[in-house]
Motif scaffolding. Structure first.
Motif, mmCIF file in Angstrom:
data_model
loop_
_atom_site.group_PDB
_atom_site.id
_atom_site.type_symbol
_atom_site.label_atom_id
_atom_site.label_comp_id
_atom_site.label_asym_id
_atom_site.label_seq_id
_atom_site.Cartn_x
_atom_site.Cartn_y
_atom_site.Cartn_z
ATOM 1 N N GLU A 179 0.831 -1.204 0.000
ATOM 2 C CA GLU A 179 0.000 0.000 0.000
ATOM 3 C C GLU A 179 0.866 1.255 0.000
ATOM 4 O O GLU A 179 0.574 2.229 -0.689
ATOM 5 N N ARG A 180 1.945 1.233 0.763
ATOM 6 C CA ARG A 180 2.777 2.434 0.872
ATOM 7 C C ARG A 180 3.499 2.729 -0.434
ATOM 8 O O ARG A 180 3.813 3.871 -0.726
ATOM 9 N N GLY B 259 0.058 2.987 -3.235
ATOM 10 C CA GLY B 259 -1.093 3.825 -2.928
ATOM 11 C C GLY B 259 -2.412 3.063 -3.005
ATOM 12 O O GLY B 259 -3.473 3.647 -2.824
ATOM 13 N N VAL B 260 -2.354 1.764 -3.275
ATOM 14 C CA VAL B 260 -3.591 0.956 -3.333
ATOM 15 C C VAL B 260 -3.867 0.403 -1.943
ATOM 16 O O VAL B 260 -3.000 -0.260 -1.350
ATOM 17 N N ARG C 269 -4.474 10.704 -10.658
ATOM 18 C CA ARG C 269 -3.629 10.803 -9.463
ATOM 19 C C ARG C 269 -2.920 12.157 -9.515
ATOM 20 O O ARG C 269 -2.535 12.609 -10.598
ATOM 21 N N ASN D 42 -4.218 6.573 0.405
ATOM 22 C CA ASN D 42 -3.881 7.790 -0.328
ATOM 23 C C ASN D 42 -3.197 8.823 0.572
ATOM 24 O O ASN D 42 -2.184 9.420 0.199
ATOM 25 N N ALA E 121 -1.609 8.286 3.412
ATOM 26 C CA ALA E 121 -0.287 7.807 3.810
ATOM 27 C C ALA E 121 0.709 7.965 2.661
ATOM 28 O O ALA E 121 1.889 8.262 2.881
ATOM 29 N N HIS E 122 0.241 7.792 1.445
ATOM 30 C CA HIS E 122 1.106 7.954 0.276
ATOM 31 C C HIS E 122 1.600 9.406 0.192
ATOM 32 O O HIS E 122 2.775 9.657 -0.060
ATOM 33 N N HIS E 123 0.697 10.340 0.419
ATOM 34 C CA HIS E 123 1.104 11.758 0.412
ATOM 35 C C HIS E 123 2.063 12.049 1.555
ATOM 36 O O HIS E 123 3.000 12.835 1.402
#
Lengths: 713, 490
Positions: A273-274, A277-278, A656, B394, B396-398
């Motif tokens: 996920e990290r 982004g999923v 995105r 999302n 956490a990605h940012h």
């Protein structure tokens, strides 16, 4: 025996033919009707398209009599292309190739082919390169298309047949995962085969963009570009960790699960996920949807394949399919959605640098012996494997590269990665000859251009995305002054001292030779005849003899490795070749539009399609556009370490924020490939088209501009 | 080998857990033939390294123990690594650069090193509860720690449907164990000394929502209290006078970095072994990575920092990148508990009235959702996302990539959990003429209306006139609707 058309139509008269669309690998059935001066096409019932046709297909006849059509050979004199006679053009090319070969060695002459060419042309091109020119330097644009899936399929199953099942089998699946595929836009009639799965709430689409296909998905996974392999590992991990591993299937039909799991074990969904982004929950949901299905498929396409780790990425998806026990089971499986019209056949018959007809390896002694004998030469006269497409193009005109190049059915000045560099390399050649139907951007650079026939003007076979061999039939006479690629090759071969019978110009004769040479190979066509194809028999290769019914589902009993078992391949994720940084903070990805095909050489000449999408654009999240001081409709530049492309901003809220999208069909300053990465997959030679680091800027020039087409003097 | 080739430098890695195993792998990835470094790994557990992250799946019963192994048995030999499992490093002589290693059944042996790496992780802290521990330090019957693969097997072996279980400690691991055991049908009670669970990762609001969600899986909570006495075969008495029945007690009251060996060798130790950005301890030839190390700004107990550190140290030891430095990890804590989706990272303590930070917060306990976003200058500096998995990924990605947050904070915070805008299809009558009905053939509604007026009075006729429906066919229903509407207007 399965047939798709009544027998009485086999004697289709010239002027009305049941044939197939000139564009993508779906090869929709169409009928072509020629009445006084006008040619019309209409869809017809065929399993792949179910009577449908997209706008490209509907408008395909416009290219037959397009004003852009070349109708005479062109020869460059004092910097300008001038109309010339056929003998002059053929003599010039043969003489120049002969001289360059004599001076610098046979490998100084190269050949570049295409996945849109018929099987007959692909075969003849490979033979021409190896026998008439004696060069190892032949490759084709399929490297930019299917090569990663082909390599991964061969690794896993011992054989690469894009879809090892008829496309209509998909209808019975209650779950389908599409990785990097956008068929709703790129091959619209295909979408009907997804309705079974979407009706069962089982359609999973993996795509960084919310494409029309993703919008139809029951679950859309939107990974950062270049992270597909991590996602495949995460879903495999979830499947195993939640107890969905098909242990009986893994034990009886596969090898090497343990090392593959040992890699995947380190990619638990939260870690994935990290990177992607999923959401971990969505990875688990995808695993549950596939494993809980009665029948399920995993299908890949260019979005997931066109990466510097594309082969491993496809192996990641195949590993998932194998863990769930899908491949080689009736109603389930793994498949690759072929892109180009003859993408499948194009890689089977010898225009790929490492292959010989029948999907034989050129480095295999027995294969060399067999093919050389058929071609009447000694095995050691056959050249070895040459470089892959981008390596070939990247060395053009250099000390160790090709000095003269023949191009058939490809527009590399637009379609190759790092297009600016490739264009410069083309300009460094001592000699360039191109065969095409229109003056493509590549043809415009040539010393000699051959005007050639196209789909409705000639017979020839195509192998569609399901490995089914189809006969495209001549419906109309070509314009005066135009010859077929086979005639061009025959004309050159005889001038290079080869006997005419070694390079026949009639498609059926070439096909009969191809059948003999392919006999005993992986892609064995020996049992396929024009007669059987005219009768509408559904023949999926291999077809080892003329009584053989074909092999629609080759893996049901055993896979094609000698022991009949499939292989897991241990793969792990390391990330794309190029990362973002302060100077290039965004990721660019490239792809197709409904209205265009490949480099656009054909579709940019169809007014009706240009009215739909006539200008280059870049899709950007509105916040991202604002960050770069841009707004919707403004002219922008997209710049990578390799170049700058001009495009009009389209703000798309579903993008995105870290990603921009560029369609790759436009020429000149609008070529998406001016920015793309030239990193190659180490196994397949596939360039990394789908991710590179870029920045956005304002375009201070003229804004919206039409692409200027080079005029012929 | 040429005459100038030097003998490889000797690296000894004390610890064969996730950090030590990763370091050995990373070294061999950079020095595959062992030309630069010889590697010896000493591991206290008797089996091959395993993936500790997956232990909650072993407790939950979804993964067999084999599946969590990091390396096959042949790994060390294939990679030219000397592996000594079941052995412990008992002493370091930093002056002589030797360690003393005790093999099972054998005496101590001395091992030279040019570089020593301490990767011994941490050990569970057993709270001083009467009856929990025998006098010899071993755990009383029915008591298990939750740290090793053997612990997990023992827990799994004792956990039957209906078994009453007390989990001592409601931190990350305690909650994972509790959820796994509840999934096996155990009657689980979590005893936690703080006012809310996972207080290191969650603010009060999130902790309460989490406890509420877990209560839905049958897990009970006793917060603000500690165990006072354990009676085998009966249960746990609490210091607030309460009582928890338990046939099994799982101790997850926190871990302590393994620092004893380092401290006795005179290395600087605080909570963990102090290291700099090169992962060096106070002795430049001794390094420490993973849970036993203390690096400023790096949260303990997570695998990602350990792996990042292993990568940097492998670069430094092999010389692959002598400028490599570890600058900390933007760690994201993810709870691994079936049916619960929780991410926590960065500054979670700021409240909406904070003067320095922009804080957006939503508390929806009835639906098990809690979302807090902390931003500074458009960058995410912290967040807690519970029950909103799509947003968690999302956001956490940012946070990880330090990319600016979208302007629409609410959509960002809620992700897909926000009900999608009402995208009900407009009626054929109300739909604007410019709307594309057939995407495949680019036919707008106005094109169909025009064709109708020119005489195409059926779906088939409209298809013939406009090509609508002849691509993927998905617009057939809409075209039929438009045809019906046109017919009704005549």
């Amino acid at each position: 025996m399965q047939t798709d058309q009544p027998a009485e139509v086999q004697a289709a008269a010239l002027g009305s033919a049941r044939t197939h669309c000139p564009y993508c690998a779906l090869q929709c059935g169409m009928s072509v009707e020629a009445t006084q001066g006008a040619v019309t096409v209409a869809p017809r019932e065929f399993p792949t398209n179910g009577g449908g046709l997209c706008q490209k297909g509907w408008t395909s006849a416009a290219l037959l009599d397009s004003p852009a059509r070349l109708t005479t050979p062109l020869v460059r004199e004092r910097g300008q292309l001038h109309p010339a006679g056929w003998d002059e053009a053929l003599d010039t090319v043969a003489a120049r190739l002969g001289r360059i070969g004599a001076e610098h060695g046979a490998d100084a002459v190269g050949v570049f082919g295409g996945g849109g060419l018929t099987n007959e042309k692909c075969y003849a091109l490979g033979k021409f390169a190896r026998v008439a020119l004696g060069t190892a330097n032949i490759d084709y644009n399929g490297r930019f298309c299917m090569s990663s899936a082909a390599a991964a399929g061969t690794r896993a199953f011992g054989m690469d047949r894009g879809m090892p099942f008829p496309v209509t089998d998909l209808a019975d699946a209650d779950a389908i995962l599409l990785a990097g595929a956008n068929p709703v836009e790129t091959m619209p009639p295909f979408a009907q085969h997804l309705s079974g799965a979407s009706g069962c709430e089982g359609l999973v689409v993996v795509d960084p963009r919310r494409t029309p296909t993703a919008a139809r998905a029951n679950l859309h996974l939107q990974p950062a570009p270049g992270t597909d392999l991590a996602l495949a590992l995460g879903i495999l991990h979830a499947a195993v960790a939640e107890g969905h591993l098909d242990t009986e299937y893994v034990r009886t039909r596969t090898d090497e699960f343990d090392p593959a799991w040992q890699q995947a074990a380190s990619w638990w969904p939260e870690r994935v996920e990290r990177i992607t982004g999923v959401a971990a929950a969505d990875q688990r949901r995808a695993a549950a949807m596939l494993s809980g299905a009665r029948n399920a498929y995993v299908l890949t396409a260019r979005g997931t394949e066109q990466h510097a780790d594309g082969t491993d990425t496809v192996s990641g998806w195949i590993n998932l399919a194998l863990a769930l026990g899908l491949p080689g089971r009736a109603g389930s499986g793994y498949g690759c959605l072929t892109g180009q019209g003859n993408g499948q056949g194009g890689r089977e018959h010898g225009q790929k640098s490492d292959q010989l007809p029948g999907y034989r390896r050129i480095d295999d002694a027995a294969s060399r012996e067999h093919v050389a004998r058929q071609w009447g030469i000694a095995p050691d006269e056959l050249p070895g494997a040459g470089p892959s497409a981008y390596e070939l193009l990247d060395a053009l005109g250099t000390e160790h590269g090709v000095k003269a190049l023949l191009v058939f059915g490809s527009n590399v000045a637009v379609s190759a990665p790092g297009a600016d560099r490739v264009t410069n390399r083309l300009a460094e050649l001592d000699f360039l000859a191109v065969a095409d139907i229109v003056l493509s951007e590549t043809a415009a650079m040539a010393d000699v251009v051959f005007p050639v026939t196209q789909w409705a003007e000639e017979d020839g076979t195509m192998t569609n995305l399901e490995g089914r061999v189809l006969l495209r039939r001549k419906a109309v006479d070509p314009p005066a002054g135009v010859r077929s690629d086979l005639e061009v090759l025959g004309g050159l071969a005889t001038r290079l001292g080869r006997p005419p019978e070694a390079f026949p110009c009639e498609p059926q004769r070439v096909f009969d030779e191809l059948r003999r040479v392919s006999a005993g190979g992986v892609a064995d066509y020996s049992g396929i005849t024009y007669e059987r194809l005219r009768d509408g028999v559904a023949l999926h290769w291999p077809v080892p003899d003329t009584d053989h019914p074909g092999t629609p589902r080759p893996f049901l009993d055993r896979f094609a490795h000698p022991d009949g078992r499939a292989r897991f391949v241990p793969v792990t994720y390391s990330g794309p070749a190029e990362e973002t940084d302060e100077d290039y903070p965004l990721l660019a990805t490239t792809g197709r539009l409904l209205a265009h095909y490949q480099s656009g050489a054909q579709t940019r000449n169809v007014d009706e399609l240009m009215a739909v999408d006539g200008e280059m654009f870049v899709e950007v999240h509105p916040d991202t556009a604002r960050r770069f001081d841009l707004s919707d409709g403004e002219a922008a530049t997209v710049t990578s370490r390799r170049g700058t492309v001009h495009a009009v901003v389209r703000c798309v809220a579903s993008m995105r924020m870290d990603t921009v999208f560029l369609p790759f069909h436009f020429p000149d300053d609008n070529r998406a490939n001016l920015v793309t990465s030239t990193a190659l997959d180490p196994v397949s030679g596939m360039p990394e088209f789908k991710v590179c680091a870029v920045r956005l800027g304002r375009h201070r020039g003229t804004g919206r501009q039409a692409s200027a087409r080079q005029e012929v003097a | 080998m040429n005459a100038t080739a030097r003998r490889p430098r000797k690296v000894v890695i004390a610890g064969y857990g996730m950090a030590g195993a990763r370091l050995a792998e990373n070294i061999r990835a950079r020095d595959p033939r062992g030309e630069r470094l010889s590697v010896t790994v000493v591991g206290a557990e008797r089996h091959a390294a395993y993936n500790r992250v997956l232990l909650s799946s072993v407790v939950a019963g979804t993964l067999p123990r084999d599946a969590v192994t990091l390396h096959p048995e042949s790994w060390a030999a294939e990679h030219d690594v000397t592996l000594r499992v079941g052995a412990t490093v008992r002493g370091i002589d930093t002056a002589a650069r030797t360690v003393s290693v005790h093999d099972p059944g054998g005496g101590p042996t001395a091992l030279d090193y040019d570089a020593l790496v301490l990767a011994q992780g941490s050990s569970p802290w057993i709270p001083p509860v009467d009856g929990l521990v025998h006098e010899d330090g071993s755990l009383a019957p029915g008591v298990c720690a939750f740290r090793t693969l053997d612990d997990c097997e023992e827990i799994a072996g004792r956990a039957r449907a209906g078994t009453p279980v007390a989990v001592l400690g409601g931190g990350l691991l305690g909650i994972e164990a509790a959820r796994g055991l509840a999934g096996r049908g155990c009657r689980v009670t979590v005893v936690h000394p703080h006012s809310h669970v996972m207080e290191r990762q969650l603010d009060r609001g999130a902790g309460d929502v989490l406890a509420g969600t877990l209560a839905g899986y049958g897990i009970e909570f006793r917060t603000g209290t500690t165990a006072a006495r354990y009676v085998p075969g009966d249960g746990v008495k609490l210091d607030d006078g309460g009582y928890v029945p338990a046939d099994l007690v799982v101790v997850s009251a926190g871990v302590r970095p393994e620092t004893g060996l380092a401290a006795s060798a005179g290395l600087a130790v605080d909570r963990g072994i102090l290291v700099d950005d090169c992962m060096r301890t106070s002795d430049p030839r001794v390094h420490a990575i993973g849970d036993c190390a203390q690096h400023p700004g790096t949260p303990p107990g997570l695998v990602q920092p350990a792996w990042d550190q292993a990568g940097v140290l492998a670069d430094l030891l092999t010389g692959a990148d002598s400028a490599g430095r570890y600058r900390g990890t933007a760690a994201v804590t993810r709870l691994k508990a079936s049916g619960v989706d929780l991410a926590s990272f960065g500054d979670v303590g700021s409240e909406p009235d904070s003067p320095e930070a922009e804080v957006v917060c939503l508390n929806d306990p009835a639906r098990g959702r809690y979302a807090k976003l902390v931003l500074r200058d458009d960058l995410v500096t912290g967040g807690v996302l519970l029950g909103v998995p799509d947003a968690a990924a999302n956001v956490a990605h940012h946070y990880t990539h330090r990319t600016p947050a979208p302007a629409d904070r609410l959509a960002f915070l809620l992700g897909r959990a926000l009900p999608e805008e009402a995208v009900r299809a407009p009626s054929p009558a109300s739909m604007p003429g410019s709307v594309t009905v057939c995407e495949c053939n680019n036919v707008p509604k106005s094109g169909l209306v025009d064709a109708w007026r020119r005489g195409a009075r059926s779906v088939a006729g409209l298809a013939e006139a406009t090509r609508a429906t002849t691509g993927c066919g998905s617009c057939t229903g809409l075209v039929r609707g438009i045809a019906d509407w046109l017919e009704s207007t005549e």
